[in-house]
Scaffold this motif. Structure first.
Motif, PDB file in Angstrom:
ATOM      1  N   VAL A 187     -21.088  14.666 -52.538  1.00  0.00           N
ATOM      2  CA  VAL A 187     -20.534  13.399 -52.994  1.00  0.00           C
ATOM      3  C   VAL A 187     -19.050  13.372 -52.674  1.00  0.00           C
ATOM      4  CG1 VAL A 187     -20.122  11.896 -54.969  1.00  0.00           C
ATOM      5  CG2 VAL A 187     -22.221  13.234 -54.853  1.00  0.00           C
ATOM      6  N   PRO A 188     -18.574  12.393 -51.885  1.00  0.00           N
ATOM      7  CA  PRO A 188     -17.155  12.343 -51.546  1.00  0.00           C
ATOM      8  C   PRO A 188     -16.277  12.204 -52.786  1.00  0.00           C
ATOM      9  CG  PRO A 188     -18.440  10.886 -50.151  1.00  0.00           C
ATOM     10  CD  PRO A 188     -19.357  11.350 -51.235  1.00  0.00           C
ATOM     11  N   ALA A 189     -15.006  12.598 -52.648  1.00  0.00           N
ATOM     12  CA  ALA A 189     -14.093  12.563 -53.790  1.00  0.00           C
ATOM     13  C   ALA A 189     -13.844  11.153 -54.295  1.00  0.00           C
ATOM     14  CB  ALA A 189     -12.765  13.217 -53.402  1.00  0.00           C
ATOM     15  N   ARG A 190     -13.908  10.148 -53.417  1.00  0.00           N
ATOM     16  CA  ARG A 190     -13.660   8.777 -53.833  1.00  0.00           C
ATOM     17  C   ARG A 190     -14.839   7.847 -53.593  1.00  0.00           C
ATOM     18  NH1 ARG A 190      -8.794   6.332 -54.083  1.00  0.00           N
ATOM     19  NH2 ARG A 190     -10.063   4.562 -54.686  1.00  0.00           N
ATOM     20  N   GLY A 191     -15.916   8.333 -53.058  1.00  0.00           N
ATOM     21  CA  GLY A 191     -17.021   7.442 -52.770  1.00  0.00           C
ATOM     22  C   GLY A 191     -16.729   6.557 -51.565  1.00  0.00           C
ATOM     23  N   TYR A 192     -17.476   5.442 -51.472  1.00  0.00           N
ATOM     24  CA  TYR A 192     -17.346   4.521 -50.355  1.00  0.00           C
ATOM     25  C   TYR A 192     -16.784   3.191 -50.847  1.00  0.00           C
ATOM     26  CZ  TYR A 192     -20.875   7.613 -48.164  1.00  0.00           C
ATOM     27  OH  TYR A 192     -21.568   8.683 -47.674  1.00  0.00           O
ATOM     28  N   GLY A 193     -16.045   2.531 -49.966  1.00  0.00           N
ATOM     29  CA  GLY A 193     -15.626   1.172 -50.266  1.00  0.00           C
ATOM     30  C   GLY A 193     -16.745   0.211 -49.898  1.00  0.00           C
ATOM     31  N   PHE A 194     -17.163  -0.622 -50.851  1.00  0.00           N
ATOM     32  CA  PHE A 194     -18.213  -1.613 -50.618  1.00  0.00           C
ATOM     33  C   PHE A 194     -17.529  -2.966 -50.451  1.00  0.00           C
ATOM     34  CE2 PHE A 194     -21.673  -4.417 -52.494  1.00  0.00           C
ATOM     35  CZ  PHE A 194     -22.492  -4.344 -51.378  1.00  0.00           C
ATOM     36  N   GLU A 195     -17.425  -3.396 -49.201  1.00  0.00           N
ATOM     37  CA  GLU A 195     -16.706  -4.621 -48.871  1.00  0.00           C
ATOM     38  C   GLU A 195     -17.700  -5.760 -48.678  1.00  0.00           C
ATOM     39  OE1 GLU A 195     -13.160  -4.841 -46.004  1.00  0.00           O
ATOM     40  OE2 GLU A 195     -14.837  -5.691 -44.848  1.00  0.00           O
ATOM     41  N   THR A 196     -17.481  -6.836 -49.396  1.00  0.00           N
ATOM     42  CA  THR A 196     -18.375  -7.991 -49.312  1.00  0.00           C
ATOM     43  C   THR A 196     -17.575  -9.239 -48.958  1.00  0.00           C
ATOM     44  OG1 THR A 196     -18.145  -8.299 -51.715  1.00  0.00           O
ATOM     45  CG2 THR A 196     -20.078  -7.099 -50.935  1.00  0.00           C
ATOM     46  N   ARG A 197     -18.233 -10.155 -48.258  1.00  0.00           N
ATOM     47  CA  ARG A 197     -17.593 -11.414 -47.874  1.00  0.00           C
ATOM     48  C   ARG A 197     -18.622 -12.539 -47.975  1.00  0.00           C
ATOM     49  NH1 ARG A 197     -13.236 -12.842 -44.466  1.00  0.00           N
ATOM     50  NH2 ARG A 197     -12.932 -10.631 -44.012  1.00  0.00           N
ATOM     51  N   VAL A 198     -18.236 -13.613 -48.654  1.00  0.00           N
ATOM     52  CA  VAL A 198     -19.071 -14.803 -48.706  1.00  0.00           C
ATOM     53  C   VAL A 198     -18.337 -15.922 -47.981  1.00  0.00           C
ATOM     54  CG1 VAL A 198     -18.180 -15.499 -50.982  1.00  0.00           C
ATOM     55  CG2 VAL A 198     -20.357 -16.402 -50.174  1.00  0.00           C
ATOM     56  N   THR A 199     -19.051 -16.614 -47.098  1.00  0.00           N
ATOM     57  CA  THR A 199     -18.450 -17.679 -46.288  1.00  0.00           C
ATOM     58  C   THR A 199     -19.219 -18.976 -46.499  1.00  0.00           C
ATOM     59  OG1 THR A 199     -17.759 -16.076 -44.604  1.00  0.00           O
ATOM     60  CG2 THR A 199     -17.831 -18.400 -43.954  1.00  0.00           C
ATOM     61  N   HIS A 200     -18.501 -20.034 -46.823  1.00  0.00           N
ATOM     62  CA  HIS A 200     -19.115 -21.360 -46.945  1.00  0.00           C
ATOM     63  C   HIS A 200     -19.317 -21.920 -45.542  1.00  0.00           C
ATOM     64  CE1 HIS A 200     -18.712 -21.990 -51.341  1.00  0.00           C
ATOM     65  NE2 HIS A 200     -17.767 -21.073 -51.198  1.00  0.00           N
ATOM     66  N   LYS A 201     -20.545 -22.248 -45.211  1.00  0.00           N
ATOM     67  CA  LYS A 201     -20.856 -22.677 -43.851  1.00  0.00           C
ATOM     68  C   LYS A 201     -20.193 -23.997 -43.481  1.00  0.00           C
ATOM     69  CE  LYS A 201     -25.267 -20.240 -43.408  1.00  0.00           C
ATOM     70  NZ  LYS A 201     -26.721 -20.374 -43.190  1.00  0.00           N
ATOM     71  N   GLU A 202     -20.080 -24.912 -44.418  1.00  0.00           N
ATOM     72  CA  GLU A 202     -19.545 -26.235 -44.097  1.00  0.00           C
ATOM     73  C   GLU A 202     -18.039 -26.194 -43.865  1.00  0.00           C
ATOM     74  OE1 GLU A 202     -19.290 -30.737 -46.042  1.00  0.00           O
ATOM     75  OE2 GLU A 202     -20.759 -29.270 -46.787  1.00  0.00           O
ATOM     76  N   THR A 203     -17.315 -25.447 -44.721  1.00  0.00           N
ATOM     77  CA  THR A 203     -15.854 -25.446 -44.642  1.00  0.00           C
ATOM     78  C   THR A 203     -15.290 -24.246 -43.894  1.00  0.00           C
ATOM     79  OG1 THR A 203     -15.565 -24.216 -46.710  1.00  0.00           O
ATOM     80  CG2 THR A 203     -15.798 -26.628 -46.858  1.00  0.00           C
ATOM     81  N   GLY A 204     -16.060 -23.188 -43.778  1.00  0.00           N
ATOM     82  CA  GLY A 204     -15.570 -21.955 -43.175  1.00  0.00           C
ATOM     83  C   GLY A 204     -14.723 -21.120 -44.106  1.00  0.00           C
ATOM     84  N   ALA A 205     -14.481 -21.582 -45.339  1.00  0.00           N
ATOM     85  CA  ALA A 205     -13.695 -20.822 -46.307  1.00  0.00           C
ATOM     86  C   ALA A 205     -14.472 -19.571 -46.726  1.00  0.00           C
ATOM     87  CB  ALA A 205     -13.382 -21.683 -47.525  1.00  0.00           C
ATOM     88  N   SER A 206     -13.737 -18.491 -46.958  1.00  0.00           N
ATOM     89  CA  SER A 206     -14.402 -17.249 -47.316  1.00  0.00           C
ATOM     90  C   SER A 206     -13.649 -16.524 -48.424  1.00  0.00           C
ATOM     91  CB  SER A 206     -14.545 -16.337 -46.092  1.00  0.00           C
ATOM     92  OG  SER A 206     -13.272 -15.935 -45.616  1.00  0.00           O
ATOM     93  N   LEU A 207     -14.395 -15.696 -49.137  1.00  0.00           N
ATOM     94  CA  LEU A 207     -13.845 -14.808 -50.164  1.00  0.00           C
ATOM     95  C   LEU A 207     -14.308 -13.404 -49.864  1.00  0.00           C
ATOM     96  CD1 LEU A 207     -14.593 -16.862 -53.423  1.00  0.00           C
ATOM     97  CD2 LEU A 207     -12.323 -16.371 -52.503  1.00  0.00           C
ATOM     98  N   THR A 208     -13.423 -12.426 -50.082  1.00  0.00           N
ATOM     99  CA  THR A 208     -13.804 -11.034 -49.876  1.00  0.00           C
ATOM    100  C   THR A 208     -13.578 -10.248 -51.159  1.00  0.00           C
ATOM    101  OG1 THR A 208     -11.605 -10.443 -49.058  1.00  0.00           O
ATOM    102  CG2 THR A 208     -13.257 -11.089 -47.419  1.00  0.00           C
TER     103      THR A 208
END
Length: 259
Positions: A187-208
């Motif tokens: 088990v790594p000392a810090r684990g893994y970074g779980f990066e997620t992104r949601v993108t609105h198809k109509e506007t192209g706006a995204s959140l990470t």
């Protein structure tokens, strides 16, 4: 978590439950005659609603307020079904001993437990909350699979309105938290970074978003569960009961408390 507030109403479309998943868990619940259940990491509550049945009291638990709001909205007036917003380990600590027949921790929820020490605490509290012979189900990614590591990209998920992408990224080792002898080097000392992104198809706006995932391998979970008070375990590599292999995408652990 703004990102998860954004996808709460779409969650059951992004992550639909399956008949195979229901059968795998329901078989175990029926076998022990489970009547009081806690679904930990329930998200918008689709699977929680599926396991609700006459004669059962079912509680769904999630940390995200919007997920809980959506779960309550979708559940309508179903009886003996409730949803609670709380952190999972803290909720178990406050729960009376022997108060549940079964605990479910599916959908890689256990990867959010922060390190080996908290994992031991979590499983110890789970055993305390279960009645003798009680059942705990854990579904977690198969971190013994060499492909599931920083750089791994999960399949893209989409609805008509949004797309949802996920990947693992490397995190720098925290020198204040070196790996313990029990976990190193599995088990790594810090684990893994779980990066997620949601993108609105109509506007192209995204959140990470970025969260820490601890890649606990199934053998470590079995060993820790045994110390916590689970006398019997079974590990599968799918919902059909196939034995876990290195190539399995996830591990499903069935754990039973001492009688």
């Amino acid at each position: 978590m703004d990102l998860y507030r954004t996808i709460a109403s779409e969650y059951s479309h992004l992550f639909p439950s399956s008949p195979e998943k229901f059968r795998a868990i329901e078989t175990q619940l029926t076998a022990i005659g489970a009547r009081d259940l806690l679904d930990i990491g329930c998200a918008s509550g689709e699977f929680t609603r599926q396991i609700a049945a006459p004669g059962r009291t079912v509680t769904g638990l999630d940390l995200d307020e919007e997920m809980i709001r959506e779960a309550r909205l979708q559940s309508g007036t179903l009886r003996d079904l409730s949803f609670v917003r709380a952190e999972m380990t803290g909720f178990l600590q406050k729960s009376p001993p022997g108060s549940r027949d079964a605990l479910l921790c599916l959908g890689n929820t256990l990867a959010y437990v922060d390190g080996h020490e908290e994992l031991e605490q979590y499983l110890t509290q789970a055993a305390r909350v279960l009645r003798p012979g009680g059942y705990l189900a854990v579904q977690i990614l198969n971190y013994s699979n060499p492909a599931i590591r920083p750089g791994f990209v999960f399949p893209l998920l989409e609805t008509p309105r949004i797309s949802f992408s996920r990947r693992y990224v490397a995190l720098e080792t925290d020198p204040a938290r070196p790996p313990s002898p029990e976990t190193a080097p599995s088990v790594p000392a810090r684990g893994y970074g779980f990066e997620t992104r949601v993108t609105h198809k109509e506007t192209g706006a995204s959140l990470t978003d970025l969260h820490l995932h601890w890649p606990f391998p199934a053998p470590l979970l079995q060993e820790t569960a045994a110390r916590a008070g689970f006398s019997r375990s079974q590990v599968c590599g799918d919902y059909q009961g196939t034995p876990l292999t290195q190539q399995s995408f996830f591990a499903l652990l069935h754990l039973w408390k001492n009688r």
